[in-house]
Design a protein around this motif. Structure first.
Motif, PDB file in Angstrom:
ATOM      1  N   ILE A  93       0.826  -1.212   0.000  1.00 46.59           N
ATOM      2  CA  ILE A  93       0.000   0.000   0.000  1.00 46.59           C
ATOM      3  C   ILE A  93       0.860   1.261   0.000  1.00 46.59           C
ATOM      4  N   GLY A  94       1.894   1.284   0.831  1.00 48.61           N
ATOM      5  CA  GLY A  94       2.707   2.487   0.973  1.00 48.61           C
ATOM      6  C   GLY A  94       3.684   2.717  -0.145  1.00 48.61           C
ATOM      7  N   GLY A  95       4.011   1.650  -0.892  1.00 51.96           N
ATOM      8  CA  GLY A  95       4.950   1.796  -1.984  1.00 51.96           C
ATOM      9  C   GLY A  95       6.282   2.341  -1.515  1.00 51.96           C
ATOM     10  N   ASP A  96       6.772   3.365  -2.216  1.00 57.80           N
ATOM     11  CA  ASP A  96       8.071   3.954  -1.894  1.00 57.80           C
ATOM     12  C   ASP A  96       7.961   5.194  -1.007  1.00 57.80           C
ATOM     13  N   ASN A  97       6.775   5.504  -0.563  1.00 57.28           N
ATOM     14  CA  ASN A  97       6.605   6.735   0.222  1.00 57.28           C
ATOM     15  C   ASN A  97       7.115   6.622   1.652  1.00 57.28           C
ATOM     16  N   PHE A  98       7.187   5.401   2.155  1.00 51.49           N
ATOM     17  CA  PHE A  98       7.713   5.153   3.493  1.00 51.49           C
ATOM     18  C   PHE A  98       8.633   3.932   3.440  1.00 51.49           C
ATOM     19  N   ARG A  99       9.584   3.886   4.357  1.00 53.30           N
ATOM     20  CA  ARG A  99      10.352   2.646   4.526  1.00 53.30           C
ATOM     21  C   ARG A  99       9.729   1.889   5.682  1.00 53.30           C
ATOM     22  N   ASN A 145      -6.138   2.791   5.897  1.00 56.05           N
ATOM     23  CA  ASN A 145      -6.645   3.931   6.678  1.00 56.05           C
ATOM     24  C   ASN A 145      -5.518   4.672   7.383  1.00 56.05           C
ATOM     25  N   ALA A 146      -4.518   3.914   7.855  1.00 50.48           N
ATOM     26  CA  ALA A 146      -3.383   4.545   8.533  1.00 50.48           C
ATOM     27  C   ALA A 146      -2.596   5.422   7.566  1.00 50.48           C
ATOM     28  N   PHE A 147      -2.352   4.927   6.364  1.00 54.58           N
ATOM     29  CA  PHE A 147      -1.615   5.715   5.371  1.00 54.58           C
ATOM     30  C   PHE A 147      -2.393   6.970   4.971  1.00 54.58           C
ATOM     31  N   LEU A 148      -3.703   6.845   4.869  1.00 56.48           N
ATOM     32  CA  LEU A 148      -4.511   8.014   4.536  1.00 56.48           C
ATOM     33  C   LEU A 148      -4.358   9.102   5.599  1.00 56.48           C
ATOM     34  N   GLU A 149      -4.327   8.679   6.850  1.00 56.41           N
ATOM     35  CA  GLU A 149      -4.206   9.645   7.944  1.00 56.41           C
ATOM     36  C   GLU A 149      -2.796  10.230   8.028  1.00 56.41           C
ATOM     37  N   LEU A 150      -1.802   9.417   7.731  1.00 57.08           N
ATOM     38  CA  LEU A 150      -0.417   9.855   7.821  1.00 57.08           C
ATOM     39  C   LEU A 150       0.005  10.732   6.648  1.00 57.08           C
ATOM     40  N   ASP A 151      -0.617  10.509   5.490  1.00 53.90           N
ATOM     41  CA  ASP A 151      -0.183  11.200   4.265  1.00 53.90           C
ATOM     42  C   ASP A 151      -1.384  11.429   3.345  1.00 53.90           C
ATOM     43  N   GLU A 152      -2.290  12.269   3.801  1.00 57.70           N
ATOM     44  CA  GLU A 152      -3.541  12.504   3.086  1.00 57.70           C
ATOM     45  C   GLU A 152      -3.316  13.033   1.672  1.00 57.70           C
ATOM     46  N   ASN A 188      -1.381  12.110  -0.560  1.00 60.80           N
ATOM     47  CA  ASN A 188      -1.165  11.045  -1.550  1.00 60.80           C
ATOM     48  C   ASN A 188      -2.266   9.983  -1.510  1.00 60.80           C
ATOM     49  N   ALA A 189      -3.450  10.384  -1.097  1.00 61.21           N
ATOM     50  CA  ALA A 189      -4.572   9.447  -0.959  1.00 61.21           C
ATOM     51  C   ALA A 189      -4.865   8.653  -2.242  1.00 61.21           C
ATOM     52  N   PRO A 190      -4.898   9.279  -3.431  1.00 56.57           N
ATOM     53  CA  PRO A 190      -5.178   8.509  -4.654  1.00 56.57           C
ATOM     54  C   PRO A 190      -4.158   7.394  -4.895  1.00 56.57           C
ATOM     55  N   ASN A 250      -3.088   1.460  -4.789  1.00 52.10           N
ATOM     56  CA  ASN A 250      -2.318   0.325  -4.269  1.00 52.10           C
ATOM     57  C   ASN A 250      -3.184  -0.603  -3.421  1.00 52.10           C
ATOM     58  N   TYR A 251      -4.057  -0.031  -2.628  1.00 52.40           N
ATOM     59  CA  TYR A 251      -4.952  -0.822  -1.777  1.00 52.40           C
ATOM     60  C   TYR A 251      -5.893  -1.673  -2.629  1.00 52.40           C
ATOM     61  N   THR A 252      -6.423  -1.079  -3.681  1.00 52.47           N
ATOM     62  CA  THR A 252      -7.312  -1.821  -4.589  1.00 52.47           C
ATOM     63  C   THR A 252      -6.585  -3.004  -5.212  1.00 52.47           C
ATOM     64  N   GLN A 253      -5.341  -2.785  -5.601  1.00 55.98           N
ATOM     65  CA  GLN A 253      -4.553  -3.863  -6.197  1.00 55.98           C
ATOM     66  C   GLN A 253      -4.256  -4.956  -5.169  1.00 55.98           C
ATOM     67  N   LEU A 254      -3.981  -4.562  -3.934  1.00 57.62           N
ATOM     68  CA  LEU A 254      -3.718  -5.541  -2.881  1.00 57.62           C
ATOM     69  C   LEU A 254      -4.944  -6.403  -2.621  1.00 57.62           C
ATOM     70  N   LEU A 255      -6.112  -5.792  -2.584  1.00 55.09           N
ATOM     71  CA  LEU A 255      -7.339  -6.570  -2.380  1.00 55.09           C
ATOM     72  C   LEU A 255      -7.520  -7.611  -3.476  1.00 55.09           C
TER      73      LEU A 255
END
Length: 291
Positions: free
Chosen positions: A41-47, A154-161, A163-165, A170-175
């Motif tokens: 979900i987070g991709g390269d935005n976080f380690r 939901n955590a990523f949305l709150e941490l980095d709103e 980049n929500a799209p 990524n979440y859709t692909q994971l599902l």
């Protein structure tokens, strides 16, 4: 001239590296399967870093001082819920890092708690071992994986709103990946005739419940079984025509091997704590189907 420039260029390079390290955004997770979901979900935005290393039991693991320092540099800690490590260290970690956000990825899960985790044999009937605690192994099921993915998203949305799209895509692909695994597991287990398996540590409680399987556990309340308990377990396994004994690499396989020899079961090593969640769930289903 070139020799004069070398110290300057070296200094710029080191400063650049230091800046990148300082600016790197970290998120801590407790176990490797969580890292799989978080990185998807987070991709390269976080380690994403796992606190409990591969090959260690999250029931008993104690972090090193260096790992505690790394956790303290994290923007957030994504907990799995009720695993032993978190029960022992949660208060300390949160107290030492008041600015770090903490998310419980088990929110919304229907837990198996204070009741049947592992079946054992007595007087030719099946009854259940009283666990006394919430079973934490929610990631070892499709339903649990979907809940973890949702809470991670939901955590990523709150941490980095901003980049929500990106996280939504990524979440859709994971599902889709989770649902692909679900279809394959259902296909593999659809015609299963012997639906009982033995396992050392009860890591597949939710997997068993989700797929109408009976899990027989060797470990009793985190303790090695007595000879009498091993004997009853062998009887239960034979009566239920178990064909597989699963053992995890974090635990001693001595008793698992004894059970396998006594019952004629295959002894198969699995890794429910594997980073490759999709692959491991299919591997477990295939082991049961290929009995």
């Amino acid at each position: 001239m070139k020799l004069q420039l070398l110290p300057i260029l070296t200094g710029i390079f080191l400063l650049s590296c230091h800046t990148n390290i300082q600016e790197e955004k970290l998120i801590s997770v407790t176990i490797e399967p969580q890292r799989y979901f978080a990185e998807k979900i987070g991709g390269d935005n976080f380690r994403i870093i796992s606190i409990v290393p591969s090959g260690q039991s999250p029931e008993t693991y104690d972090p090193t001082p260096m790992e505690m320092v790394t956790i303290g540099k994290s923007t957030a800690w994504l907990r799995i819920g009720y695993i032993g490590f978190e029960q022992a260290w949660r208060e300390t970690i949160e107290k030492n890092n008041p600015g770090m956000r903490v998310y419980d990825l088990s929110q919304g899960m229907d837990f198996i708690t204070n009741e049947e985790e592992c079946a054992h044999h007595s007087d030719n009937t099946i009854h259940h071992h009283h666990a006394g605690d919430t079973d934490p192994h929610i990631w070892s099921s499709v339903k649990g994986a979907k809940i973890i993915a949702q809470n991670t998203f939901n955590a990523f949305l709150e941490l980095d709103e901003a980049n929500a799209p990106y996280y939504q895509e990524n979440y859709t692909q994971l599902l889709k990946e989770i649902e692909t695994a679900e279809k394959e597991i259902n296909r593999l287990l659809a015609g299963l005739t012997h639906r009982t398996f033995i396992i050392y540590h009860p890591a597949l409680t939710y997997f068993a419940a989700e797929n109408n399987l009976l899990q027989l556990c060797i470990e009793m309340d985190g303790k090695e079984p007595s000879p009498a308990q091993l004997k009853r377990l062998v009887e239960t396994a034979r009566n239920n025509q178990a064909k597989i004994v699963f053992v995890q690499k974090e635990f001693d396989e001595k008793n698992a091997r004894i059970i396998a020899d006594e019952t004629g079961c295959k002894l198969i090593t699995i890794n429910p704590l594997s980073y490759n969640w999709h692959e491991e769930m299919i591997t477990i289903a295939k082991a049961l189907a290929d009995e």
